[in-house]
Scaffold this active site. Structure first.
Site, PDB file in Angstrom:
ATOM      1  N   TRP A 189      36.512  81.652  33.695  1.00 12.45           N
ATOM      2  CA  TRP A 189      35.999  80.313  34.008  1.00 12.45           C
ATOM      3  C   TRP A 189      36.398  79.275  32.971  1.00 12.45           C
ATOM      4  O   TRP A 189      36.261  78.082  33.219  1.00 12.45           O
ATOM      5  CB  TRP A 189      34.464  80.358  34.138  1.00 12.45           C
ATOM      6  CG  TRP A 189      33.801  80.985  32.937  1.00 12.45           C
ATOM      7  CD1 TRP A 189      33.394  82.281  32.831  1.00 12.45           C
ATOM      8  CD2 TRP A 189      33.509  80.381  31.678  1.00 12.45           C
ATOM      9  NE1 TRP A 189      32.864  82.524  31.586  1.00 12.45           N
ATOM     10  CE2 TRP A 189      32.920  81.363  30.858  1.00 12.45           C
ATOM     11  CE3 TRP A 189      33.675  79.101  31.150  1.00 12.45           C
ATOM     12  CZ2 TRP A 189      32.506  81.109  29.549  1.00 12.45           C
ATOM     13  CZ3 TRP A 189      33.270  78.845  29.839  1.00 12.45           C
ATOM     14  CH2 TRP A 189      32.692  79.843  29.059  1.00 12.45           C
ATOM     15  N   ASN A 190      36.844  79.704  31.783  1.00 13.10           N
ATOM     16  CA  ASN A 190      36.965  78.698  30.710  1.00 13.10           C
ATOM     17  C   ASN A 190      38.183  77.780  30.874  1.00 13.10           C
ATOM     18  O   ASN A 190      38.178  76.653  30.394  1.00 13.10           O
ATOM     19  CB  ASN A 190      36.927  79.351  29.327  1.00 13.10           C
ATOM     20  CG  ASN A 190      38.028  80.345  29.088  1.00 13.10           C
ATOM     21  OD1 ASN A 190      38.667  80.803  30.035  1.00 13.10           O
ATOM     22  ND2 ASN A 190      38.263  80.704  27.843  1.00 13.10           N
TER      23      ASN A 190
ATOM     24  N   LYS B  63      41.011  86.828  42.452  1.00 12.31           N
ATOM     25  CA  LYS B  63      39.562  86.595  42.481  1.00 12.31           C
ATOM     26  C   LYS B  63      39.255  85.705  41.286  1.00 12.31           C
ATOM     27  O   LYS B  63      39.278  86.151  40.152  1.00 12.31           O
ATOM     28  CB  LYS B  63      38.836  87.942  42.362  1.00 12.31           C
ATOM     29  CG  LYS B  63      37.482  88.019  43.011  1.00 12.31           C
ATOM     30  CD  LYS B  63      36.394  87.192  42.387  1.00 12.31           C
ATOM     31  CE  LYS B  63      36.072  87.552  40.955  1.00 12.31           C
ATOM     32  NZ  LYS B  63      35.209  86.561  40.271  1.00 12.31           N
ATOM     33  N   PRO B  64      38.984  84.405  41.552  1.00 11.02           N
ATOM     34  CA  PRO B  64      38.677  83.512  40.430  1.00 11.02           C
ATOM     35  C   PRO B  64      37.247  83.724  39.938  1.00 11.02           C
ATOM     36  O   PRO B  64      36.423  84.298  40.660  1.00 11.02           O
ATOM     37  CB  PRO B  64      38.835  82.118  41.041  1.00 11.02           C
ATOM     38  CG  PRO B  64      38.513  82.310  42.495  1.00 11.02           C
ATOM     39  CD  PRO B  64      38.934  83.720  42.854  1.00 11.02           C
TER      40      PRO B  64
ATOM     41  N   GLY C 210      39.279  88.175  30.245  1.00  9.39           N
ATOM     42  CA  GLY C 210      37.817  88.236  30.221  1.00  9.39           C
ATOM     43  C   GLY C 210      37.352  89.135  29.095  1.00  9.39           C
ATOM     44  O   GLY C 210      38.057  89.317  28.088  1.00  9.39           O
TER      45      GLY C 210
ATOM     46  N   GLU D 160      43.940  90.314  28.720  1.00  6.72           N
ATOM     47  CA  GLU D 160      43.722  89.318  27.659  1.00  6.72           C
ATOM     48  C   GLU D 160      42.225  89.256  27.449  1.00  6.72           C
ATOM     49  O   GLU D 160      41.500  88.661  28.246  1.00  6.72           O
ATOM     50  CB  GLU D 160      44.335  87.989  28.116  1.00  6.72           C
ATOM     51  CG  GLU D 160      44.665  87.083  26.958  1.00  6.72           C
ATOM     52  CD  GLU D 160      43.691  85.936  26.858  1.00  6.72           C
ATOM     53  OE1 GLU D 160      42.696  86.096  26.124  1.00  6.72           O
ATOM     54  OE2 GLU D 160      43.921  84.907  27.511  1.00  6.72           O
TER      55      GLU D 160
ATOM     56  N   CYS E 188      39.077  82.052  23.980  1.00  7.42           N
ATOM     57  CA  CYS E 188      39.223  83.378  23.348  1.00  7.42           C
ATOM     58  C   CYS E 188      39.890  83.269  21.986  1.00  7.42           C
ATOM     59  O   CYS E 188      39.758  84.174  21.169  1.00  7.42           O
ATOM     60  CB  CYS E 188      40.105  84.285  24.196  1.00  7.42           C
ATOM     61  SG  CYS E 188      39.457  84.535  25.809  1.00  7.42           S
TER      62      CYS E 188
ATOM     63  N   GLU F 253      31.858  87.611  19.561  1.00  9.53           N
ATOM     64  CA  GLU F 253      32.440  86.306  19.865  1.00  9.53           C
ATOM     65  C   GLU F 253      31.305  85.364  20.308  1.00  9.53           C
ATOM     66  O   GLU F 253      30.636  85.638  21.303  1.00  9.53           O
ATOM     67  CB  GLU F 253      33.421  86.531  21.022  1.00  9.53           C
ATOM     68  CG  GLU F 253      34.478  85.516  21.173  1.00  9.53           C
ATOM     69  CD  GLU F 253      35.464  85.924  22.289  1.00  9.53           C
ATOM     70  OE1 GLU F 253      35.154  86.820  23.099  1.00  9.53           O
ATOM     71  OE2 GLU F 253      36.537  85.313  22.336  1.00  9.53           O
TER      72      GLU F 253
ATOM     73  N   GLU G  94      51.236  86.649  28.009  1.00 12.90           N
ATOM     74  CA  GLU G  94      51.340  85.584  29.012  1.00 12.90           C
ATOM     75  C   GLU G  94      52.130  84.440  28.397  1.00 12.90           C
ATOM     76  O   GLU G  94      51.989  84.148  27.210  1.00 12.90           O
ATOM     77  CB  GLU G  94      49.943  85.108  29.416  1.00 12.90           C
ATOM     78  CG  GLU G  94      49.194  86.204  30.137  1.00 12.90           C
ATOM     79  CD  GLU G  94      47.877  85.753  30.749  1.00 12.90           C
ATOM     80  OE1 GLU G  94      47.278  84.800  30.246  1.00 12.90           O
ATOM     81  OE2 GLU G  94      47.462  86.385  31.732  1.00 12.90           O
TER      82      GLU G  94
HETATM   83  C1  SIN Z   1      41.661  81.706  26.596  1.00 11.49           C
HETATM   84  O1  SIN Z   1      40.666  81.284  26.037  1.00 11.49           O
HETATM   85  O2  SIN Z   1      41.628  82.777  27.203  1.00 11.49           O
HETATM   86  C2  SIN Z   1      42.964  80.958  26.625  1.00 11.49           C
HETATM   87  C3  SIN Z   1      43.058  79.896  25.635  1.00 11.49           C
HETATM   88  C4  SIN Z   1      44.404  79.219  25.617  1.00 11.49           C
HETATM   89  O3  SIN Z   1      45.215  79.309  26.527  1.00 11.49           O
HETATM   90  O4  SIN Z   1      44.658  78.563  24.615  1.00 11.49           O
END
Ligand code: SIN
Length: 489
Positions: A157-158, A181-182, A237, A259, A293, A391, A468
């Site tokens: 969601w972020n 699936k979002p 996630g 990730e 993340c 986190e 990615e």
């Molecule tokens: C993430 O928080 O999973 C991605 C952050 C980013 O693309 O900088």
């Protein structure tokens, strides 16, 4: 405030399966504005039947899509990029409304998402193989790149646009088909992106999306995990969910890109430019209200510059404007939901109970609403505190003093996670030594903004595997097929 879009039809309420908007099982998932809790709209709360229909469509479309010449796939993906950019304002509004980030950040995320789409549109034409010198006469040996097959993308969601873009664009570029699936909190941006992909010319069945609540998500995902026709899972996630997906993918040996969680250290050495470190920290930590993340979770500052860094940082953090996306002056929005704020509040309470001191912030902002938390700086943090081990995923900066390089490297690496790390130093020998010693997939050196479409994004240790972005981001959707032709003498 009503959501007014230039193109109101970008707000979709259905699954997209085999080129059709389909209503789902009847049960509905309510999508809310995290700033107010108000309902934005409802989307299908899908289950196994929709997951299976999406997979059937993706599986049927794969043999044709993989044979579409790379240049043609590239054209379609580049058209998708153009459409995304053409609708930047509307998509930015959708992101901000369902996710809560300030509008400028929402629009910025659209450009960020588009950068991945554009990149992979270009990479589609560079899936080069190899001609391998044969060790014996009369033979030709080749290595070809082939799409892995149907990909299941499970997105967070972020970054409702960027995470979809950097999973789906490389999948399409490689010639894979997709079921997606979002995240349950933010399905609307994803549905709008899928509509634009369809308008760009992505054929029916190639890209399918089903929405589901937190409770129904396992039902959807288990269908994809169990089915051998899904050849790859890409997931962003939490680490526990990533481990579950890895375990459950083992029976059909799916390829995985994971990730997962991070616990990024941010180190300020005594030879750093402290003002630059404060700037870099602000950019790295407070993007999306600390809900990334890769944002620094632990801040280690050398004794000699600690007080200067702490006071300059506190002044900047105290000046941040917190408020809803609808207020154009807002720099920090609401957190995504109540669970998120509860975790942040628990981390701060735990740190204070264990001896940390609040320099600024340290409380909820009930005047704004239940999902707001004040940007916070703590000093006197240590490894025993929850904010050092887990986190926080919020706007909290816990500072810890250190005295030696060896001590801070050991502390920075003392975590099962290894996504990102940052440090500030002006000593060139130290820069290489520390960059080598940090156990993470990404290192920001005198830089707080590290992600870019041309860079490989991903972690080590329990932050996952796969990359990615960059050319590696395409490779994750390909396998290598070796051809050996004999009798050529
Ligand atoms: C993430 O928080 O999973 C991605 C952050 C980013 O693309 O900088």
């Amino acid at each position: 405030m009503p959501l007014t879009l230039t193109r109101p039809d970008l707000l979709r309420n259905a699954n997209f399966i085999d080129g059709q908007w389909t209503p789902g099982p009847g049960a509905l998932l309510t999508v809310t504005d995290p700033a107010t809790g108000a309902t934005i709209t409802q989307v299908p709360d899908s289950g196994a039947a929709e997951a299976r229909a999406a997979l059937d469509a993706a599986h049927a479309a794969f043999p044709t899509w993989k044979k579409v010449p790379a240049k043609q796939r590239a054209h379609i993906i580049k058209r998708w990029n153009d459409l995304v950019l053409a609708h930047q304002d509307d998509l930015g509004k959708l992101i901000s409304r369902e996710q809560g980030k300030p509008l400028a950040e929402g629009k910025g995320e659209v450009a960020y998402a588009a950068s991945y789409i554009e990149w992979f549109g270009e990479e589609a034409t560079r899936m080069n193989g190899e001609l391998i010198p044969a060790p014996v006469p009369g033979r030709r040996m080749f290595a070809l790149k082939e799409p892995v097959g149907v990909v299941a993308a499970i997105t967070p969601w972020n970054f409702p646009a960027a995470m979809i873009a950097r999973k789906i664009a490389p999948a399409l570029a490689a010639g894979c088909t997709v079921v997606c699936k979002p995240a349950e909190d933010t399905p609307l941006t994803s549905l709008a992106l899928v509509l634009l992909a369809h308008e760009a010319g992505v054929p029916a069945g190639v890209l399918n999306i089903v929405t589901a609540s937190r409770e129904k998500t396992p039902e959807v995902v288990e269908v994809w995990l169990d089915d051998a026709r899904v050849r790859k899972i890409t997931f962003t996630g939490s680490t526990p969910v990533g481990k579950h997906l890895a375990r459950r993918s083992a029976d059909t040996l799916k390829k995985l890109s994971l990730e997962l969680g991070g616990n990024a250290p941010f180190i300020v050495f005594e030879d750093a430019d402290v003002d630059a470190a404060v700037d870099g920290f602000m950019a790295a930590k407070f993007r999306n209200g600390g809900q990334t993340c890769v944002c620094p979770n632990r801040v280690f500052v050398h004794d000699r510059v600690h007080d200067e860094f702490a006071s300059k940082l506190s002044a900047r953090v105290a000046a941040l404007k917190v408020g809803p996306a609808s207020d154009l002056a807002s720099q920090i929005g609401p957190m995504i939901n109540d669970r998120a704020v509860e975790k942040i509040a628990r981390h701060v309470q735990d740190a204070v109970a264990r001896g940390a001191k609040v320099l600024t912030g340290g409380q909820r902002l009930p005047g704004l609403g239940p999902t707001y938390y004040a940007p916070t700086v703590l000093v006197g943090a240590d490894a025993s505190m929850a904010c050092s081990c887990e986190e926080t995923f919020g706007p909290v900066a816990p500072l810890t003093r250190f005295a030696t390089e060896a001590e801070v490297i050991a502390a920075a690496n003392d975590t099962p996670f290894g996504l990102a790390a940052y440090f500030y130093s002006n000593d060139v020998r130290r820069i290489w030594r520390v960059a080598d010693a940090l156990e993470t997939g990404i290192v920001g050196i005198n830089e707080g903004v590290i992600a870019a479409e041309a860079a490989p994004f991903g972690g080590v240790k329990e932050s996952g595997y796969g990359r990615e972005g960059s050319t590696h981001g395409l490779d994750d959707y390909l396998h290598t097929k070796y051809l050996c032709q004999g009798q050529l003498d």
